[in-house]
Design an enzyme around this catalytic site. Structure first.
Site, mmCIF file in Angstrom:
data_model
loop_
_atom_site.group_PDB
_atom_site.id
_atom_site.type_symbol
_atom_site.label_atom_id
_atom_site.label_comp_id
_atom_site.label_asym_id
_atom_site.label_seq_id
_atom_site.Cartn_x
_atom_site.Cartn_y
_atom_site.Cartn_z
ATOM 1 N N LYS A 150 0.858 -1.190 0.000
ATOM 2 C CA LYS A 150 0.000 0.000 0.000
ATOM 3 C C LYS A 150 0.886 1.228 0.000
ATOM 4 O O LYS A 150 2.035 1.175 0.463
ATOM 5 C CB LYS A 150 -0.878 0.025 1.266
HETATM 6 N N1 GLU Z 1 -7.391 0.187 -2.912
HETATM 7 C C1 GLU Z 1 -8.182 -0.986 -3.179
HETATM 8 C C2 GLU Z 1 -8.214 -1.889 -1.956
HETATM 9 O O1 GLU Z 1 -8.053 -1.438 -0.846
HETATM 10 C C3 GLU Z 1 -7.750 -1.705 -4.447
HETATM 11 C C4 GLU Z 1 -6.317 -2.135 -4.492
HETATM 12 C C5 GLU Z 1 -5.851 -2.638 -5.852
HETATM 13 O O2 GLU Z 1 -6.674 -2.694 -6.772
HETATM 14 O O3 GLU Z 1 -4.675 -2.977 -5.967
HETATM 15 O O4 GLU Z 1 -8.467 -3.052 -2.055
#
Ligand code: GLU
Length: 423
Positions: free
Chosen positions: A113
Site C-alpha cells: 500500500k
Molecule cells: N485500494 C483498493 C483496496 O483497498 C484496491 C487495491 C488494488 O486494486 O490494488 O483493495
C-alpha cells in the site's frame, strides 16, 4: 518482537487492530503458526520526501510512503491513498490487509500500500500532477509490473494512475502499462474496474443475504462514505430493489426512511463534493447514523469507525465492510455477541483488487476482455471465496473475519514455508 517493527502501534489505531486480528487467527494455523511473525512485520517500508513547487511559487514538502507487507505469494499489490491523515502506521496496516485480502480471494499477489499525507482538495490540477509524478519517481525503486503494482484508493483515481504509469514509463524508457491498475481504458485500463469494489460489496452482500434469508428487494441499507466504493455499492443495491435509507460522508448525514433518491445523491456529490445538502432527505446529527434501523450497514469510508460503543447501538443484521479496517476488534466482539454478522473487508471489498488483477493480466497478455466477461469472473471469484470462508467459519465456529484470516494466512504462510528462508 510482536509487531513492534518500524512503528510503535497507536492505541486503537489500525496497526494495533491488525495485530489483534492476527492474534485471533494463530490458534487455527497449526504448525504454520511457527511463521506467525512474518504476518506481524512488513517486509519493507519506504518513506519519501516529495518537494513540489506550488502555483504561487512556494516550495512545499510532502511525505509519502510505500509499504510492501508481504511478497511470498507474488508481487506487491495495493492502492495509493492521498489524505491528510496518512501515516506510516496506517499504510503498514493497509498493506497488511492487502496481503490478507489477496490471499483470501486467492489472487497471486502479496500485499502493499502507498500514501501521501496531503489534502488533495487543497491542490490545483497541476500541483496534484506534480506531487503524483515526484512520488512515483521516488518509489520507482521498488514498484514495477513484476514487483509491486499500485492502484486507486481513497482520493486517487484513473487520472492519477495515468500519471503514475507515464512517470514510471518515462523513467524506465518503455511504456509499462502493467505497473499500475485502475488506469483509464485508453491506457490499458479494464472495463468494470471503476465500479468493481462496489460491485464486489454488493455481490458478497447478496450471497450472505441468501444464507440468512434476507430478501434484497425492500432491504434497508445505510452507507457511510459516498466515494467510489459506497456510491457504486448503493447503486447496485437500489437496482436490485433495496432502499438506501441513510448516507453519511465528511460533510454530514442524510436520512429518508422511504429511501433516498440515488440520482439526487449523485448530483449533489458532483455539485458540492458532499451529500450533505441532498434534497428530499432529512439532515440528521452524524452520531445518529449508527442508530438507524437497517438490514445492511455498509461502512465505506475510513478505518476505526465502528467502535464498541457504536457497535452496542447499531440496529442492523449485516455489517458489510466496504472500507478497509472500519471495525475495531472490541466492536467485532460486541457485534458477534449481539448476533450481527460482520462480513470483513478482506472479502467484502476484494472486488476492486480482483478486477485490478484482471487488468494486470490483460495488460500482460495485451488482450482485452468484454465487460460481461469481467463481471462474470468477478462474481465467480467473490462467490467462491465467500463460500470457502463461510464453510471455514462454520467448521471452527468462528467469525467470518477469523475464518477469512484462517484461509488467507494458511496460504501466505504455506508459501513462506515452501519458499524457505534466504540465504
Ligand atoms: N485500494 C483498493 C483496496 O483497498 C484496491 C487495491 C488494488 O486494486 O490494488 O483493495
Amino acid at each position: 518482537m510482536n509487531g513492534l517493527s518500524f512503528v510503535t502501534p497507536t492505541a486503537g489505531g489500525p496497526w494495533e487492530t491488525y495485530l489483534a486480528q492476527v492474534d485471533r487467527v494463530l490458534p487455527y494455523l497449526g504448525r504454520l503458526s511457527r511463521w506467525a511473525e512474518t504476518l506481524r512485520r512488513p517486509k519493507r517500508a519506504l518513506i519519501v520526501d516529495i518537494p513540489v513547487e506550488m502555483d504561487d511559487g512556494r516550495i512545499v514538502h510532502f511525505e509519502g510512503y510505500r509499504v510492501q507487507h508481504n511478497l511470498s505469494r507474488g508481487p506487491g499489490k495495493g492502492g495509493v491513498r492521498f489524505h491528510p491523515d496518512v501515516t506510516l502506521e496506517e499504510v503498514m496496516a493497509l498493506s497488511a490487509w492487502m496481503t490478507v485480502k489477496n490471499a483470501a480471494v486467492n489472487l497471486p499477489y502479496g500485499g502493499a500500500k502507498g500514501g501521501i499525507r496531503v489534502d488533495p482538495k487543497l491542490l490545483s490540477h497541476k500541483e496534484l500532477e506534480k506531487i503524483t509524478r515526484r512520488y512515483t519517481s521516488e518509489i520507482g525503486l521498488i514498484i514495477g509490473p513484476d514487483k509491486d503494482i499500485p492502484a486507486p484508493d481513497v482520493n486517487t483515481n484513473a487520472q492519477i494512475m495515468a500519471w503514475i504509469m507515464d512517470t514510471y514509463s518515462m523513467n524506465v524508457g518503455a511504456t509499462a502499462t502493467g505497473v499500475v491498475t485502475g488506469k483509464p481504458i485508453e491506457l490499458g485500463g479494464s472495463l468494470g474496474r471503476l465500479k468493481a469494489t462496489g460491485r464486489g460489496v454488493f455481490v458478497v452482500g447478496r450471497e450472505v443475504a441468501r444464507h440468512l434469508n434476507i430478501p434484497i428487494r425492500g432491504a434497508r441499507v445505510a452507507v457511510q462514505g459516498f466515494g467510489n466504493v459506497g456510491s457504486a455499492a448503493a447503486e447496485l443495491f437500489v437496482n436490485n430493489g433495496a432502499k438506501i435509507v441513510a448516507v453519511q460522508d465528511h460533510g454530514g448525514t442524510v436520512y429518508n426512511p422511504n429511501g433516498l433518491d440515488l440520482a439526487v445523491l449523485m448530483e449533489t456529490v458532483q455539485r458540492d463534493g458532499s451529500i450533505a445538502q441532498c434534497a428530499g432527505a432529512e439532515r440528521i446529527e452524524n452520531e445518529r447514523f449508527w442508530d438507524i434501523e437497517t438490514d445492511f450497514l455498509v461502512p465505506a469510508a475510513l478505518e476505526g469507525q465502528l467502535n464498541a460503543e457504536r457497535a452496542q447501538r447499531v440496529k442492523t443484521r449485516v455489517v458489510l465492510e466496504g472500507a478497509n479496517g472500519p471495525t475495531l476488534p472490541s466492536a467485532d466482539d460486541v457485534l458477534n455477541e449481539r448476533g450481527i454478522l460482520v462480513v470483513p473487508d478482506v472479502i467484502a471489498n476484494a472486488g476492486g483488487v480482483t478486477v485490478s488483477y484482471f487488468e494486470w493480466v490483460q495488460d500482460i497478455a495485451r488482450f482485452f476482455w468484454s465487460e460481461d466477461e469481467i463481471n462474470m469472473r468477478l462474481e465467480q471469484i467473490m462467490a467462491d471465496a465467500l463460500r470457502k470462508i463461510w464453510d471455514t467459519a462454520a467448521q471452527h465456529k468462528i467469525s467470518l473475519r477469523t475464518a477469512a484470516y484462517v484461509v488467507a494466512c494458511s496460504r501466505i504462510l504455506s508459501a513462506r514455508e515452501e519458499r524457505g528462508l534466504y540465504p
